[in-house]
Every structure is written in C-alpha cells, then in structure tokens.
Design a protein around this motif. Structure first.
Motif, PDB file in Angstrom:
ATOM      1  N   LEU A 145       0.810  -1.225   0.000  1.00  0.00           N
ATOM      2  CA  LEU A 145       0.000   0.000   0.000  1.00  0.00           C
ATOM      3  C   LEU A 145       0.843   1.275   0.000  1.00  0.00           C
ATOM      4  CD1 LEU A 145      -2.977  -0.791   2.421  1.00  0.00           C
ATOM      5  CD2 LEU A 145      -2.808  -1.084  -0.069  1.00  0.00           C
ATOM      6  N   GLN A 146       2.143   1.153   0.225  1.00  0.00           N
ATOM      7  CA  GLN A 146       3.003   2.336   0.144  1.00  0.00           C
ATOM      8  C   GLN A 146       3.135   2.828  -1.297  1.00  0.00           C
ATOM      9  OE1 GLN A 146       3.763   3.561   3.183  1.00  0.00           O
ATOM     10  NE2 GLN A 146       2.699   1.701   3.865  1.00  0.00           N
ATOM     11  N   GLY A 147       2.808   1.964  -2.259  1.00  0.00           N
ATOM     12  CA  GLY A 147       2.738   2.403  -3.649  1.00  0.00           C
ATOM     13  C   GLY A 147       4.032   2.324  -4.417  1.00  0.00           C
ATOM     14  N   ALA A 148       4.876   1.318  -4.139  1.00  0.00           N
ATOM     15  CA  ALA A 148       6.110   1.169  -4.906  1.00  0.00           C
ATOM     16  C   ALA A 148       6.383  -0.273  -5.283  1.00  0.00           C
ATOM     17  CB  ALA A 148       7.293   1.720  -4.104  1.00  0.00           C
ATOM     18  N   SER A 149       5.391  -1.163  -5.091  1.00  0.00           N
ATOM     19  CA  SER A 149       5.611  -2.587  -5.341  1.00  0.00           C
ATOM     20  C   SER A 149       5.114  -3.048  -6.701  1.00  0.00           C
ATOM     21  CB  SER A 149       4.920  -3.420  -4.249  1.00  0.00           C
ATOM     22  OG  SER A 149       5.419  -3.071  -2.974  1.00  0.00           O
ATOM     23  N   GLY A 150       4.148  -2.349  -7.253  1.00  0.00           N
ATOM     24  CA  GLY A 150       3.644  -2.702  -8.576  1.00  0.00           C
ATOM     25  C   GLY A 150       2.675  -3.859  -8.585  1.00  0.00           C
ATOM     26  N   ALA A 151       2.150  -4.270  -7.443  1.00  0.00           N
ATOM     27  CA  ALA A 151       1.215  -5.389  -7.388  1.00  0.00           C
ATOM     28  C   ALA A 151      -0.092  -5.020  -8.082  1.00  0.00           C
ATOM     29  CB  ALA A 151       0.937  -5.781  -5.948  1.00  0.00           C
ATOM     30  N   SER A 152      -0.739  -6.025  -8.638  1.00  0.00           N
ATOM     31  CA  SER A 152      -1.987  -5.790  -9.359  1.00  0.00           C
ATOM     32  C   SER A 152      -3.159  -5.650  -8.403  1.00  0.00           C
ATOM     33  CB  SER A 152      -2.263  -6.939 -10.328  1.00  0.00           C
ATOM     34  OG  SER A 152      -2.660  -8.105  -9.604  1.00  0.00           O
ATOM     35  N   GLU A 153      -4.257  -5.138  -8.922  1.00  0.00           N
ATOM     36  CA  GLU A 153      -5.482  -5.008  -8.137  1.00  0.00           C
ATOM     37  C   GLU A 153      -5.965  -6.371  -7.660  1.00  0.00           C
ATOM     38  OE1 GLU A 153     -10.099  -3.393  -8.652  1.00  0.00           O
ATOM     39  OE2 GLU A 153      -8.633  -3.115 -10.270  1.00  0.00           O
ATOM     40  N   THR A 201       7.950   1.172  11.990  1.00  0.00           N
ATOM     41  CA  THR A 201       8.560   1.689  10.760  1.00  0.00           C
ATOM     42  C   THR A 201       8.564   0.627   9.675  1.00  0.00           C
ATOM     43  OG1 THR A 201       9.962   3.233  11.991  1.00  0.00           O
ATOM     44  CG2 THR A 201      10.678   2.648   9.766  1.00  0.00           C
ATOM     45  N   GLU A 202       8.948  -0.592  10.048  1.00  0.00           N
ATOM     46  CA  GLU A 202       9.026  -1.674   9.068  1.00  0.00           C
ATOM     47  C   GLU A 202       7.643  -2.044   8.535  1.00  0.00           C
ATOM     48  OE1 GLU A 202      11.827  -4.485   7.159  1.00  0.00           O
ATOM     49  OE2 GLU A 202      11.993  -2.604   8.266  1.00  0.00           O
ATOM     50  N   LEU A 203       6.646  -2.036   9.399  1.00  0.00           N
ATOM     51  CA  LEU A 203       5.284  -2.380   8.994  1.00  0.00           C
ATOM     52  C   LEU A 203       4.749  -1.405   7.959  1.00  0.00           C
ATOM     53  CD1 LEU A 203       2.718  -4.142   9.465  1.00  0.00           C
ATOM     54  CD2 LEU A 203       2.131  -2.567  11.328  1.00  0.00           C
ATOM     55  N   ASN A 204       5.168  -0.154   8.042  1.00  0.00           N
ATOM     56  CA  ASN A 204       4.662   0.886   7.146  1.00  0.00           C
ATOM     57  C   ASN A 204       5.709   1.294   6.116  1.00  0.00           C
ATOM     58  OD1 ASN A 204       2.010   1.399   8.524  1.00  0.00           O
ATOM     59  ND2 ASN A 204       3.368   1.831  10.235  1.00  0.00           N
ATOM     60  N   ALA A 205       6.461   0.304   5.632  1.00  0.00           N
ATOM     61  CA  ALA A 205       7.578   0.584   4.724  1.00  0.00           C
ATOM     62  C   ALA A 205       7.527  -0.336   3.508  1.00  0.00           C
ATOM     63  CB  ALA A 205       8.901   0.397   5.462  1.00  0.00           C
ATOM     64  N   VAL A 206       8.243   0.064   2.467  1.00  0.00           N
ATOM     65  CA  VAL A 206       8.419  -0.750   1.265  1.00  0.00           C
ATOM     66  C   VAL A 206       9.629  -1.648   1.469  1.00  0.00           C
ATOM     67  CG1 VAL A 206       8.878  -0.725  -1.204  1.00  0.00           C
ATOM     68  CG2 VAL A 206       7.407   1.022  -0.193  1.00  0.00           C
ATOM     69  N   THR A 207       9.439  -2.956   1.363  1.00  0.00           N
ATOM     70  CA  THR A 207      10.540  -3.885   1.613  1.00  0.00           C
ATOM     71  C   THR A 207      10.791  -4.793   0.410  1.00  0.00           C
ATOM     72  OG1 THR A 207       9.031  -5.471   2.699  1.00  0.00           O
ATOM     73  CG2 THR A 207      10.126  -3.848   4.095  1.00  0.00           C
ATOM     74  N   ASP A 208      10.556  -4.273  -0.795  1.00  0.00           N
ATOM     75  CA  ASP A 208      10.669  -5.061  -2.021  1.00  0.00           C
ATOM     76  C   ASP A 208      12.005  -4.827  -2.728  1.00  0.00           C
ATOM     77  OD1 ASP A 208       7.966  -4.820  -1.318  1.00  0.00           O
ATOM     78  OD2 ASP A 208       7.281  -4.984  -3.368  1.00  0.00           O
ATOM     79  N   ASN A 209      12.213  -5.604  -3.751  1.00  0.00           N
ATOM     80  CA  ASN A 209      13.232  -5.373  -4.775  1.00  0.00           C
ATOM     81  C   ASN A 209      12.773  -6.072  -6.059  1.00  0.00           C
ATOM     82  OD1 ASN A 209      15.844  -4.580  -5.865  1.00  0.00           O
ATOM     83  ND2 ASN A 209      16.278  -6.772  -5.874  1.00  0.00           N
ATOM     84  N   PRO A 210      12.763  -5.352  -7.196  1.00  0.00           N
ATOM     85  CA  PRO A 210      12.999  -3.907  -7.304  1.00  0.00           C
ATOM     86  C   PRO A 210      11.774  -3.121  -6.828  1.00  0.00           C
ATOM     87  CG  PRO A 210      12.440  -4.797  -9.435  1.00  0.00           C
ATOM     88  CD  PRO A 210      12.521  -5.987  -8.496  1.00  0.00           C
ATOM     89  N   ILE A 211      11.958  -1.807  -6.746  1.00  0.00           N
ATOM     90  CA  ILE A 211      10.845  -0.939  -6.379  1.00  0.00           C
ATOM     91  C   ILE A 211      10.515  -0.008  -7.543  1.00  0.00           C
ATOM     92  CG2 ILE A 211      11.373  -1.024  -3.919  1.00  0.00           C
ATOM     93  CD1 ILE A 211      12.653   1.779  -4.204  1.00  0.00           C
ATOM     94  N   PHE A 212       9.292   0.437  -7.544  1.00  0.00           N
ATOM     95  CA  PHE A 212       8.803   1.365  -8.580  1.00  0.00           C
ATOM     96  C   PHE A 212       8.410   2.658  -7.871  1.00  0.00           C
ATOM     97  CE2 PHE A 212       8.249  -2.968  -9.848  1.00  0.00           C
ATOM     98  CZ  PHE A 212       8.730  -3.010 -11.151  1.00  0.00           C
ATOM     99  N   PRO A 213       9.411   3.489  -7.574  1.00  0.00           N
ATOM    100  CA  PRO A 213       9.174   4.630  -6.675  1.00  0.00           C
ATOM    101  C   PRO A 213       8.292   5.697  -7.295  1.00  0.00           C
ATOM    102  CG  PRO A 213      11.356   4.767  -7.633  1.00  0.00           C
ATOM    103  CD  PRO A 213      10.790   3.450  -8.059  1.00  0.00           C
ATOM    104  N   LEU A 214       7.715   6.512  -6.401  1.00  0.00           N
ATOM    105  CA  LEU A 214       6.931   7.637  -6.891  1.00  0.00           C
ATOM    106  C   LEU A 214       7.829   8.543  -7.714  1.00  0.00           C
ATOM    107  CD1 LEU A 214       4.963   8.486  -3.630  1.00  0.00           C
ATOM    108  CD2 LEU A 214       4.116   7.266  -5.629  1.00  0.00           C
ATOM    109  N   PRO A 215       7.367   8.984  -8.881  1.00  0.00           N
ATOM    110  CA  PRO A 215       8.230   9.793  -9.756  1.00  0.00           C
ATOM    111  C   PRO A 215       8.522  11.165  -9.150  1.00  0.00           C
ATOM    112  CG  PRO A 215       5.986   9.689 -10.615  1.00  0.00           C
ATOM    113  CD  PRO A 215       6.039   8.757  -9.460  1.00  0.00           C
ATOM    114  N   HIS A 216       9.777  11.544  -9.185  1.00  0.00           N
ATOM    115  CA  HIS A 216      10.198  12.864  -8.717  1.00  0.00           C
ATOM    116  C   HIS A 216      11.162  13.451  -9.734  1.00  0.00           C
ATOM    117  CE1 HIS A 216       8.353  12.457  -4.775  1.00  0.00           C
ATOM    118  NE2 HIS A 216       8.898  11.257  -4.664  1.00  0.00           N
ATOM    119  N   ASP A 217      10.742  14.526 -10.367  1.00  0.00           N
ATOM    120  CA  ASP A 217      11.639  15.249 -11.292  1.00  0.00           C
ATOM    121  C   ASP A 217      12.271  14.307 -12.301  1.00  0.00           C
ATOM    122  OD1 ASP A 217      11.144  17.619  -9.869  1.00  0.00           O
ATOM    123  OD2 ASP A 217      12.720  17.131  -8.430  1.00  0.00           O
ATOM    124  N   ASP A 218      11.426  13.575 -12.983  1.00  0.00           N
ATOM    125  CA  ASP A 218      11.894  12.642 -14.014  1.00  0.00           C
ATOM    126  C   ASP A 218      12.863  11.597 -13.459  1.00  0.00           C
ATOM    127  OD1 ASP A 218      10.399  13.934 -16.004  1.00  0.00           O
ATOM    128  OD2 ASP A 218      11.973  15.448 -16.244  1.00  0.00           O
TER     129      ASP A 218
END
Length: 528
Positions: free
Chosen positions: A116-124, A326-343
C-alpha cells in the motif's frame, strides 16, 4: 506497557500508516478494513509504472531476468507468467510446523501494508486477495522454517501465494482446514494469476518477520504490565519498604520507563497497610547498644530494583516497537517502482528486503523477555523459600508440611522454563552465506522473531506460576492476626487468579492451572 485502545473500532480505512495496536486488532479479526482512495491511487500508479517498464522492454530483475545468482540470464517477456510461477515453485520449499493462525494472518497483513506504500507494482487482483483474507476468519497454511530473512521472507510468502492459487490450504482460528478450491470459495476469490509480475510483488519483503514482531510487541507489552502488577503484590506479601520507589530516583536518573514503572508500582499500593512507607533514615538512632535488625534494612533487588529492571525492559520494548512500526509501514521489495520525482527512475534495484532492523530489534526483545522471566522466577523462588519469605510456609503449602509440598514442583517448572529460554542465542548474528554467495550476508530476522514468540510463551507461563504463588501468599497472609489490609489492586489480582485456579489447600496437579493463567495473561491487561 502496550494496552489496546479501549475505544472499540469495527472498521479501519487503511492508507500509509497503521499502529501496532490497530494492526493487532485487524490481525485478530476484530476490525475489518478497506483502502483509502489515496492508497488505491498509489497502487494503481505503481502498477502503471510496472506496465510501462514491461512495454519498454527494460532490463529489470524478475521481469526480464532470472533470480538470485541467475539474474545475469535474460528471460524473454513472453515467458513472464512462467517466470513468476517458477519463482513461487522453487521458493515453496518451507518445512517444519506451520505458522500459527495469528502469525500467518500477521504476515499477510504486513505484506499488504508494504504494497500500500505504492512502490511494489502489485496488481489489483493480488491486493484484493490479501484484503479478502484479512477481512475473513482464515489464514494461509505456511511452514515456519526455511527463510533467512535477507531477500525478504521468500519461502513463507511463496507458500502464501500457492494458497491464493488454490494449491494450498487455509484454516480458521478453530483449526478447521479448507483445502485447495474450497479455501478460495470461502474467500470468494478466483485462483491468483501471476501474469502481471505478482509473484515477485508478493514474495519479496520482510513480511513474516514483521508480522510476527507486531504480535510480539503486543504480547511483550502485556508481560511488562503483569510484571509490574505482580511486583506490587509481591511488595505487599513481603511487607516491603516503598522507599526505593520514591520519585526522586527517577528525577535523578530520568529513564522514561523507569519513572513510569515506579509510578505504577506506587499507584498499585494505594490503600495497602502491608508495606512500610517510612524512609529508613526517618528513624533516629539513640546511644543504646546497637543490635542486629530483625530484618534487612533494604529489600532484595527483586523488589528494590524493580523500576530499574522492568523500566529498562520497557524502554527497550519501546525501541523494538518503533523499529517494527517503521518496518510495517515501509516498502521492503526489490525492485521498487518509486513515486516519480523530477523525471526520476521508473524502477530501482536495491536491498530493502534485508531484515536486519527487525532481526536486531527482535534479539534485543528476546533478551528483555529473558530478563523479565528471570526476574519473575527469582521473585517466585524468594516467595516460596521459608528462609527468605518472612514467615510464610515453605513453598506456600497449606495443611501438614511434608505431607503437602505446595508449589515446590511449580517452582522447579519456572526454573526449567527460564533455563530453556536462555539456550537460544542471538539469531541476527548467525549470518551464513547462501544462494550461491549472492546472499552472502543475511539477517535471520524471522528466526529472531520466532525465538521471541517462543520465549514470550514461556515467559507467560513463568508469570502464571508467580501469580499462583502470589494468590496463595495473599490467601495465607489474609488469615493472619494482624488485620492489615491489602490494596484493592492486590485483591483484584487475587480474585483474577482465583477465578481461574482454586486455592491450593492440599497438593494437586497444577499444570493445567498454569496453562490457563498463562493464556489469560496473554489476552488481558492486569486488573487496576
């Protein structure tokens, strides 16, 4: 001391953050969940970034490559679904006893929060499967052994995925199993299709160790509370001095939980006539010949140093809980698809799956749990030793001494439990290179969390034995001729124990009593 919020919730809208308290209520199926629109939007956007990476045929681990040391082997995108399925197949090699119902659900919930942090790319579809399970009374059947906690908890999470594919089993709190398609029918979902890279999104993360650590945080908080309650009662049955719990000690040594522990101990003694409240130096010595005191001028450390011992464990528990939250509310994947920032990059490869934080925090908590157990066992030993317990019968027996042995056997059990707890060392220091030296350093975080879980179970039994002793001592003291009153808190503790275990007027088997009290302690806060 972790106590659940008294305000009863029935529903939580999940976004980025969840507390340990709410997480435990959700895991225990006391609260249903739905997703905040922002969480949905983040997950959709992350999946779209994943789809863009696939469409552009980029070099991405687990999408166009093999796994682990085979990441240098390119895989055609047309084989993507098979690649994901084979990932789950080769990882589903777990062994040993299954995770318990709560631990398995905790793992699923921790995986959901990471996604739910939004960087894992999991499907609906994958996210919906996790939500459906959390909102049900089911847990996936998952072996407890086989993860080193370095590339996440790959092995247990792979078994979770098999369950969602209808190739495993789910079970409810009562232990009823629903195999294969029957389990999916109970959840109201179709078998999970891994074509959208959901295999890696679901297995790559520290979710097993984090979920177990969440439950450990809750139970350890209860254990701290019971340690304080039992110590206050100990002071009354031992006619202790309260001078050592004076607020000035905390002022001059301001560890937060030492201060709070002393305050709670003092509060528990309100109304008691069975403790000595005067300071030792209030007595003026005259020139009469000095004689040996009938009792020591200061109490043993299991009373005098209680704020320093329990408070230190409690402070350490706070740190553990901070790490776990902190760990419960964190992204713990690899690779990650981070929120875009400045291209910025669409995808990043790294090591957030390394569970060292949880491993170290769990090992620290394991030490604290052993400290509390040793503290309780020494209190119980003092209370049952007729040379130390200030006039109580040996082993708190009633009836004819010798013919009755009282709590002698239970005291030995407490000692055995503490000894067993001390045989397990720090798991997070036991790194062993594996995976063809790709994982050349690993966290062992899940083993560490499981050790804590096991030690907490034993701690609750040691505290249950101490509680039996305390109730028995209050029974005996209440029959003396002093007429001195116990505090209302001590009497509530006595009634709580007696509601589970009858007074020991003559010897009887106590194993079931101990187990019943330990189970109650794990669920309840101490009376106040």
């Amino acid at each position: 001391m972790h106590l659940r919020d008294c305000a009863q919730k029935s529903h939580i809208v999940l976004d980025r953050q969840v507390s340990i308290t709410d997480a435990v209520a959700i895991i225990d199926h006391g609260i249903s969940i739905e997703l905040h629109p922002d969480a949905v939007a983040r997950c959709v956007a992350a999946h779209q970034r994943l789809q863009q990476v696939i469409a552009e045929d980029r070099h991405v681990y687990g999408l166009t490559t093999g796994f682990g040391p085979l990441a240098n082997r390119l895989v055609d995108t047309s084989s993507g679904a098979l690649l994901q399925q084979n990932l789950v197949h080769h990882l589903a090699s777990g062994v040993g006893p299954a995770l318990g119902w709560r631990a398995a659900r905790a793992m699923v919930f921790a995986r959901l929060m990471s996604i739910l942090q939004g960087a894992s790319g999991a499907s609906e579809l994958a996210i919906n499967a996790l939500i459906k399970l959390i909102n049900s009374e089911l847990a996936p059947e998952v072996p407890s052994q086989g993860t080193v906690g370095a590339s996440g908890d790959l092995t247990p999470l792979a078994h979770m995925v098999l369950c969602f594919q209808g190739r495993g089993a789910f079970f409810d709190k009562a232990g009823r199993f629903y195999h294969s398609q029957n389990g999916l029918d109970q959840l109201g979902i179709a078998p999970l299709d891994l074509a959208q890279r959901d295999g890696l999104a679901l297995v790559n993360g520290t979710s097993a160790m984090t979920g177990i650590a969440v439950l450990n945080a809750d139970l350890a908080g209860r254990a701290v509370g019971w340690s304080i309650a039992l110590t206050a009662a100990m002071a009354e049955v031992q006619n202790a001095r309260t001078e050592a719990w004076h607020p000035a000690f905390g002022t001059l040594r301001p560890h937060a939980r030492q201060i709070e522990t002393a305050g709670l101990l003092r509060a528990a003694l309100v109304g008691s006539e069975r403790v000595e409240r005067r300071c030792l130096a209030d007595r003026i010595l005259t020139d009469v010949p000095r004689q040996t005191e009938e009792r020591a001028g200061q109490d043993a450390y299991t009373l005098r140093c209680a704020p320093q011992v329990i408070g230190a464990v409690w402070d350490m528990l706070d740190w553990h809980n901070q790490v776990v939250t902190t760990e419960l509310n964190a992204v713990t994947d690899n690779p990650i698809f981070p929120l875009p920032h400045d291209d910025g990059p669409l995808v990043l490869h790294g090591g957030n799956f390394m569970g060292q934080h949880v491993g170290l925090a769990s090992d620290a908590l394991a030490t604290g749990v052993c400290v509390l157990a040793g503290f309780a066992e020494r209190q119980m030993a003092r209370l049952t030793d007729e040379t130390l317990n200030r006039g109580l019968p040996a082993f708190l027996h009633q009836g004819v001494g010798g013919l009755n042995s009282g709590l002698m056997g239970a005291q030995v059990t407490a000692t055995a439990l503490v000894a067993e707890m001390r045989t397990q060392g720090a798991a997070s220091a036991q790194s062993i290179s594996t995976n063809g030296a790709n994982q050349d350093v690993v966290s062992m975080g899940t083993i560490a969390a499981r050790h804590v879980q096991h030690k907490l179970d034993m701690l609750m039994r040691v505290q249950a034995i101490l509680a039996l002793s305390m109730a028995q001592a209050i029974d005996i003291r209440s029959q003396d001729q002093t007429g001195l009153s116990f505090s209302p808190v001590a009497l509530k503790l006595q009634a709580y124990v007696r509601g589970i275990s009858a007074p020991l007027t003559q010897d009887r088997p106590l194993g079931r009593d101990i187990e019943a009290i330990a189970k109650a302690f794990a669920q309840d806060a101490p009376p106040s």
